[in-house]
Design a protein around this motif. Structure first.
Motif, PDB file in Angstrom:
ATOM      1  N   GLY A 173      36.465  22.700  -9.389  1.00 24.82           N
ATOM      2  CA  GLY A 173      36.015  23.167 -10.690  1.00 24.82           C
ATOM      3  C   GLY A 173      34.652  22.635 -11.082  1.00 24.82           C
ATOM      4  N   PRO A 174      34.153  23.040 -12.248  1.00 30.45           N
ATOM      5  CA  PRO A 174      32.774  22.750 -12.658  1.00 30.45           C
ATOM      6  C   PRO A 174      32.525  21.309 -13.070  1.00 30.45           C
ATOM      7  N   ASP A 175      33.571  20.508 -13.256  1.00 30.33           N
ATOM      8  CA  ASP A 175      33.362  19.143 -13.731  1.00 30.33           C
ATOM      9  C   ASP A 175      33.491  18.094 -12.643  1.00 30.33           C
ATOM     10  N   MET A 198      25.119  11.453  -2.214  1.00 29.38           N
ATOM     11  CA  MET A 198      26.541  11.103  -2.279  1.00 29.38           C
ATOM     12  C   MET A 198      26.732   9.788  -3.019  1.00 29.38           C
ATOM     13  N   ALA A 199      25.908   8.797  -2.703  1.00 32.78           N
ATOM     14  CA  ALA A 199      26.019   7.496  -3.375  1.00 32.78           C
ATOM     15  C   ALA A 199      25.739   7.634  -4.867  1.00 32.78           C
ATOM     16  N   HIS A 200      24.724   8.417  -5.227  1.00 34.81           N
ATOM     17  CA  HIS A 200      24.397   8.606  -6.645  1.00 34.81           C
ATOM     18  C   HIS A 200      25.552   9.274  -7.382  1.00 34.81           C
ATOM     19  N   ALA A 201      26.153  10.293  -6.753  1.00 34.07           N
ATOM     20  CA  ALA A 201      27.275  10.982  -7.389  1.00 34.07           C
ATOM     21  C   ALA A 201      28.473  10.047  -7.554  1.00 34.07           C
ATOM     22  N   ILE A 202      28.756   9.243  -6.527  1.00 37.32           N
ATOM     23  CA  ILE A 202      29.856   8.275  -6.625  1.00 37.32           C
ATOM     24  C   ILE A 202      29.612   7.310  -7.780  1.00 37.32           C
ATOM     25  N   SER A 203      28.371   6.840  -7.912  1.00 32.58           N
ATOM     26  CA  SER A 203      28.060   5.882  -8.985  1.00 32.58           C
ATOM     27  C   SER A 203      28.317   6.479 -10.358  1.00 32.58           C
ATOM     28  N   GLN A 204      28.201   7.806 -10.472  1.00 35.10           N
ATOM     29  CA  GLN A 204      28.465   8.479 -11.746  1.00 35.10           C
ATOM     30  C   GLN A 204      29.960   8.620 -12.031  1.00 35.10           C
ATOM     31  N   GLU A 205      30.809   8.369 -11.020  1.00 31.95           N
ATOM     32  CA  GLU A 205      32.252   8.548 -11.188  1.00 31.95           C
ATOM     33  C   GLU A 205      33.023   7.234 -11.126  1.00 31.95           C
ATOM     34  N   LEU A 206      32.343   6.102 -11.035  1.00 31.36           N
ATOM     35  CA  LEU A 206      33.017   4.809 -11.028  1.00 31.36           C
ATOM     36  C   LEU A 206      33.504   4.458 -12.433  1.00 31.36           C
ATOM     37  N   PRO A 254      29.305   6.702 -17.855  1.00 30.11           N
ATOM     38  CA  PRO A 254      29.319   7.600 -19.023  1.00 30.11           C
ATOM     39  C   PRO A 254      29.895   8.979 -18.668  1.00 30.11           C
ATOM     40  N   GLY A 255      30.771   9.479 -19.517  1.00 29.82           N
ATOM     41  CA  GLY A 255      31.318  10.818 -19.351  1.00 29.82           C
ATOM     42  C   GLY A 255      32.407  10.943 -18.303  1.00 29.82           C
ATOM     43  N   GLN A 262      35.839  12.161 -19.694  1.00 27.54           N
ATOM     44  CA  GLN A 262      35.754  13.541 -20.161  1.00 27.54           C
ATOM     45  C   GLN A 262      35.778  14.516 -18.985  1.00 27.54           C
ATOM     46  N   ARG A 263      35.084  14.150 -17.886  1.00 25.84           N
ATOM     47  CA  ARG A 263      35.094  15.018 -16.701  1.00 25.84           C
ATOM     48  C   ARG A 263      36.493  15.082 -16.084  1.00 25.84           C
ATOM     49  N   ILE A 264      37.191  13.958 -16.078  1.00 25.30           N
ATOM     50  CA  ILE A 264      38.562  13.942 -15.564  1.00 25.30           C
ATOM     51  C   ILE A 264      39.450  14.860 -16.405  1.00 25.30           C
ATOM     52  N   ASP A 265      39.351  14.735 -17.717  1.00 26.47           N
ATOM     53  CA  ASP A 265      40.199  15.545 -18.607  1.00 26.47           C
ATOM     54  C   ASP A 265      39.941  17.037 -18.406  1.00 26.47           C
ATOM     55  N   ARG A 266      38.660  17.413 -18.302  1.00 31.52           N
ATOM     56  CA  ARG A 266      38.343  18.832 -18.110  1.00 31.52           C
ATOM     57  C   ARG A 266      38.787  19.315 -16.727  1.00 31.52           C
TER      58      ARG A 266
END
Length: 380
Positions: A319-321, A333-341, A345-346, A349-353
């Motif tokens: 999905g989009p989130d 990949m590392a940058h994206a992982i750092s955004q999901e640790l 921030p956010g 909210q991304r998990i809920d969506r």
């Protein structure tokens, strides 16, 4: 009152495969049997592995069927590809479902209606990842199955496009029925279960998780390389059976001195997976090409954010989130992982969506869609 329809299934992988095609078949059969709309007959060349067979719920409308007096591997293969048809006719099967892209030869001449699930055509899209002889065999089976099948089920829009294009099939013959994950992934593990799993595998305090077949196509080396660009307290846990590709990964980890941050777990029981998901910071799925990507659904169901790769159908699953990166860009990949640790921030909210998005894949939806297909095929 009309007699109940008898639906037959190719159950070889239901009793033999721990993940992937086996999980797909077991989940679908369990969901269909709960609807109690049909009598289900599961045809397998032998009784397989007890632990896997027992995952099929023992309801009155479910029955395993095995060949008589067939004991050799060659005999079992011949029974599954041809001999099974006589047994299906004797048993009064109305609709037969090939769960793993195959149908027995000659079934279209019996009057039994047929549906086949095509999971992917990776062997045609990317033959370089397969042995040449296997590509020829799989391609021959694919086109023979197209001739036998009344309806085709694709597990994603991506697979439907591949079947239509590579098989020259009218898209109107193809139904997209999304794969659903097993109910255990929607239930939160107990605290004692998570503690037990953490102790059993000596898990790091903070880790990113990958689950799936450990092979070149799955591209998990990308995540290993990404460890160079992530904080030292973040580790990577890879779950999958040992393969030549996993041996290559092990060598790379030693050469790059990442052994304290990369852990590979083999032969992990299904019952341990929900806790492994739940305790991770995020889930990574860097595959270059997939038919769908059910581990993404499992991870989101357990409350994890997902980082995957572009190029096939993974955006359709996540999905989009969820976040998506190029399959050759370890820094991205590392940058994206750092955004999901945890703490990013956010993240919540991304998990809920994402959890709201995957509600379209809930078990009863897939079962009811498939039940409608069986009912329509059975109409005179």
């Amino acid at each position: 009152m009309p007699e109940r329809l008898i639906i037959g299934f190719d159950a070889k992988r239901i009793v033999r495969n721990g993940t992937g095609l086996g999980s797909y078949g077991r989940t679908l059969v369990n969901d269909l049997s709960a609807l109690d709309q049909f009598d289900l007959r599961l045809y397998a060349p032998d009784d397989g592995i007890t632990q896997l067979r027992s995952q099929v719920v023992g309801r009155q409308n479910v029955q395993f069927c095995f060949p008589r007096h067939v004991h050799t591997n060659l005999g079992k293969a011949l029974w599954r590809s041809r001999g099974m048809v006589r047994q299906l006719v004797r048993d009064g099967v109305t609709v037969y479902h090939g769960l793993s892209g195959e149908l027995p030869s000659g079934i279209s001449r019996t009057g039994i209606r047929t549906v086949v699930t095509i999971h992917d055509l990776i062997f045609m899209r990317h033959p370089e990842w397969y042995k040449r002889v296997d590509v020829r065999l799989y391609t021959k089976k694919f086109f023979r199955t197209l001739r036998e099948a009344d309806r085709i089920v694709a597990i994603s829009e991506c697979t439907r496009r591949d079947v239509s294009e590579l098989g020259d099939v009218d898209p109107q013959r193809i139904d997209v029925v999304y794969q659903s994950c097993a109910p255990r992934f929607t239930e939160e593990p107990q605290a004692w279960q998570m503690w037990q799993v953490r102790e059993k595998y000596d898990l790091p305090d903070r880790y990113v998780l990958n689950v799936g077949s450990v092979e070149e196509r799955k591209n998990v080396l990308l995540c290993v390389k990404a460890m160079h660009h992530l904080p030292d307290d973040v580790s990577l846990v890879i779950v999958g059976r040992q393969t030549p590709y996993s041996d290559m990964l092990h060598e790379y980890v030693l050469e790059e001195r990442l052994q304290s941050r990369v852990q590979m777990l083999h032969n992990v029981p299904d019952d341990d997976l929900p806790a492994l998901y739940r305790m991770a910071d995020c889930f990574v799925y860097p595959s270059r090409y997939e038919g769908f990507g059910i581990p993404i659904i499992e991870a989101i169901s357990q409350g994890l954010p997902v980082v995957a790769c572009t190029g096939s159908c993974l955006e359709e699953a996540g999905g989009p989130d969820s976040l998506y990166v190029d399959p050759d860009d370890d820094r991205a990949m590392a940058h994206a992982i750092s955004q999901e640790l945890y703490g990013a921030p956010g993240r919540q909210q991304r998990i809920d969506r994402s959890r709201q998005y995957i509600s379209r894949f809930e078990n009863t939806n897939a079962a009811r869609r498939m039940a409608d297909i069986y009912a329509q095929l059975a109409q005179p």
